[in-house]
Motif scaffolding. Sequence first.
Motif, short mmCIF file in Angstrom:
data_model
loop_
_atom_site.label_atom_id
_atom_site.label_comp_id
_atom_site.label_asym_id
_atom_site.label_seq_id
_atom_site.Cartn_x
_atom_site.Cartn_y
_atom_site.Cartn_z
N SER A 57 -7.11 2.96 7.08
CA SER A 57 -6.01 3.87 7.38
C SER A 57 -6.46 5.30 7.56
O SER A 57 -5.82 6.08 8.27
CB SER A 57 -4.95 3.80 6.28
N GLY A 58 -7.59 5.68 6.95
CA GLY A 58 -8.08 7.04 7.08
C GLY A 58 -9.10 7.22 8.17
O GLY A 58 -9.70 8.29 8.29
N TYR A 72 0.81 -1.21 0.00
CA TYR A 72 0.00 0.00 0.00
C TYR A 72 0.85 1.27 0.00
O TYR A 72 0.51 2.26 -0.67
CB TYR A 72 -0.96 0.03 1.20
N ARG A 74 -9.39 11.12 -1.93
CA ARG A 74 -8.25 10.33 -1.50
C ARG A 74 -8.66 8.90 -1.18
O ARG A 74 -9.67 8.67 -0.52
CB ARG A 74 -7.59 10.97 -0.27
N GLN A 118 -7.60 5.02 0.49
CA GLN A 118 -6.99 4.59 1.75
C GLN A 118 -6.86 3.09 1.75
O GLN A 118 -7.37 2.40 0.86
CB GLN A 118 -7.81 5.06 2.95
N SER A 149 -0.02 3.93 -2.86
CA SER A 149 -0.66 5.19 -2.51
C SER A 149 0.08 6.39 -3.09
O SER A 149 -0.52 7.43 -3.36
CB SER A 149 -0.78 5.34 -1.00
N VAL A 194 -8.61 3.11 -3.58
CA VAL A 194 -8.90 2.36 -2.35
C VAL A 194 -8.27 0.98 -2.50
O VAL A 194 -8.60 0.25 -3.44
CB VAL A 194 -10.41 2.24 -2.12
N SER A 224 -12.64 12.03 9.25
CA SER A 224 -11.95 10.78 9.53
C SER A 224 -12.92 9.62 9.71
O SER A 224 -12.51 8.47 9.76
CB SER A 224 -11.09 10.93 10.80
N ALA A 253 -15.06 3.16 2.42
CA ALA A 253 -13.90 3.93 1.97
C ALA A 253 -14.22 4.69 0.69
O ALA A 253 -13.72 5.81 0.48
CB ALA A 253 -12.72 2.99 1.76
N ARG A 286 -13.96 8.64 -0.06
CA ARG A 286 -13.23 9.17 -1.21
C ARG A 286 -14.10 10.08 -2.07
O ARG A 286 -13.60 11.02 -2.71
CB ARG A 286 -12.69 8.03 -2.06
#
Length: 820
Positions: A778-779, A122, A205, A207, A126, A133, A410, A196, A200
């Motif tokens: 992760s986010g 990842y 973004r 994650q 990324s 994702v 978040s 996710a 996004r």
Amino acid sequence: MSLDPRTSLPPGALDRVRVVEWGSLVSAPFCGKALAELGADVIKVEPPGEGDASRGLGPFPDGQPHPERSGAFLFANLSKRGVSLDVNQTEGRRRFDLLLESADVLVENQPWDVLQETGLDYASLSEKFPGLVVTSISPYGRSGPYREYRGYDLNANAMSGLSFGTGHPHREPLTTPMHQAGCLAGVGAAFATVAALLARDLSGRGQLVDVAEAQVIGTLLTGYHLPTYIYRGVAGFRSGNRMRLGLFPNCVLPCKDGYVCIDAPQMEQYQRFLDLLGDQPWMEQPRFRDRRAMSDQYPEEAEALIAPWFMERTRREILDACIENRIPCVPVQTFDDVLEDPQLNARQFFQSVEHPDAGNYRYPGPPYRFSQTPCRAYQPAPRLGQHNKEVFAGASEAIKREPAPTPDSSLPLSRYRVVDFGTAWAGPMAAQLLADLGAQVIKVESRARMDGLRLGRPIMGDDIAGGDRGLWPELQPVFHGINRNKQSVTLNLRTAEGLGLARELIASSDVVINNYSPGVLERLGLDYPRLREIRPDIVLVSMPSVGDTGPLRDVLAYAPIIQALSGLMSRVGYSEDEPLVGELQAPWSDVVAAVHAALAALAALRHRELTGQGQYVEVAQLEATTSMLGEGILECQMTGQAAGPQGNYDPDFAPHNNYLCAGDDQWISIAVRTEEEWQGLCRAMDNPSWARESGFATKARRLANIRELDAKMAAWTSGFNAEELVGRLQEHGVAAMKVMSIEDQFADPHLQERQAYLEVEHPHVGIEWLYGMPWLLSGVSGGIRSPAPTLGQHNALALGDLLGLSAGEIERLEAAQVVY
């Protein structure tokens, strides 16, 4: 990159999502299947030559292996497009990168070392594809001390605690059959993936979605055992054909033509069962009036009293009598029964799919039904490289996605409000999964009809004071786990004003979840047509036991009942020559239905974000459970036989079992699939002479001599500490894991690092431990933000701040037992 050629089909809820699936065997393919069912364009990437390893798994028509006829592959890869490329070669990597440039999601379950060697971990992805994702599924997760460990379904079940509780005492623990750990992890991964994607949509973004198979089961399915360990010191146990934590009768028993499962926890259900049995001398004896003692202290004696009644009757006779008398008791169906099941067939659950090499078979259908974005009719699994030309023809036209500058939260679901009418397990857990990722979930409950998980004596020892103070509804830690991060409002739905307030609450919400019996919402005036009048874009998710329609729609069902009807229970046991075990000691179907319902809710929300259109979603718990059992359903058709229990045997592994180690009830799971892994096992055993014998020279010979091999393995493992032996075997590349009890899990450093269990402070209990998030994003900073609510704790917030009622109006409603 060419467009999805299925544009002529009705749009699915994920119609505009493109997924690249780079995985094998079960978990990643099943995640891809779940996303494809919802309308995503899933492009499956396989290595040239042999392709996905699951092409070597059975069942096969007439038992003859063929890479295009594997039942496991055909089932897990429905409705995908397939390409073949080698990511280790320059041209293959270029094409793979082009796929990722136009993709929304990458789903993978590659071994840790493969990700590092290819630079497709990842951290690397990324940087190159910031909007992607990446859903990464592995046996133990991508963080923690065991992240590099090898594992298969057997090992994930071992670590999860499910195996430790399944089977007979003093016998080897049993794993789940038919790769169910991978299937459930795949559905959970699909849920987290859509969450996710919703994040996004705001931020641009991507994650990392980190899904550990063992952690999904160890939190959602066996995490509820944690309180019994914390408060009672019970680390787990196997109790064969009965659910030990329930109340008698809750067991699997033989009848005239097979087996039945009875699970009647409520006193009125038990009384109706006694009435059905007729007057028996033992019924008046004090020894047989204490249901808890009958369950915990002498269950065999208690079961022997009711067994003759079952043995005198057929499964059909028992089912008819129990439906008529509203007793939760059904046949344990084998997969030939499932294929002919009147409920599933009345609802046209099965889908016929014609594959050019394998032929035509009936597959279990999707686990959900959408009113506006129906799941598409299944297309056959792709042949190896079938869509290379189609997919790669326009590869140079791929458009790289750039992150948008908009802010994000978040918590990906923080902009949604959910009204939770769920009770007991399945409905509340579906809402809990949404709450864990930020949704504002308002639990509607009432003292007039309290959630069953609030009722009953709390698990925390002799709480006489709590009972005297009326605190028992606040002291049940199992309730606390399934209802954390929620708010509670007490509305008496038996009153017109209470229903009116519920409608007002729904009018300002996005999703409504319930697991009521069919007809309840209609009688309350909260069915979908009337909710649309309140809020046209509402998403209503209903979770009936077996469906809103069909001849068994009114059957009383708890998790074991669903498992019996689905066919799953028929495969849980040591062999076809021994009495059936059946029970998994966990509410499997409740969790399966909850994860599917949460996934369906998110898919419907994402469709609403794009179109403004809400819809009704039905998730029948029987269909959700059966939807993951395609291997058994295809095997029955391909071989003409409905297989029974096979212990821990797997025809693609040798050895594949749980073996006794030094100490009391200490076991290790060992699974060997490839020749490389076999050689690693031999080295770990210091190359014993017996391993060089001709009977063990090839996998085929090892399978033919599996009992002798198991005996050799058991003799070797019995001299070792389980934890130390796991490390030794993993150093040699062998998939091994201790069969963990809840005590082992609670102390395990890997699960601690991944926050599988978390401390929470409850206002009446104080500090308590609850199971944590089953997947890590992760986010997302999260987990458990607030304890489960006390009864009516948020009445002022929900009725005052949201609905605008004054304090005086709320006091009046409380006095009238409307807010109650």
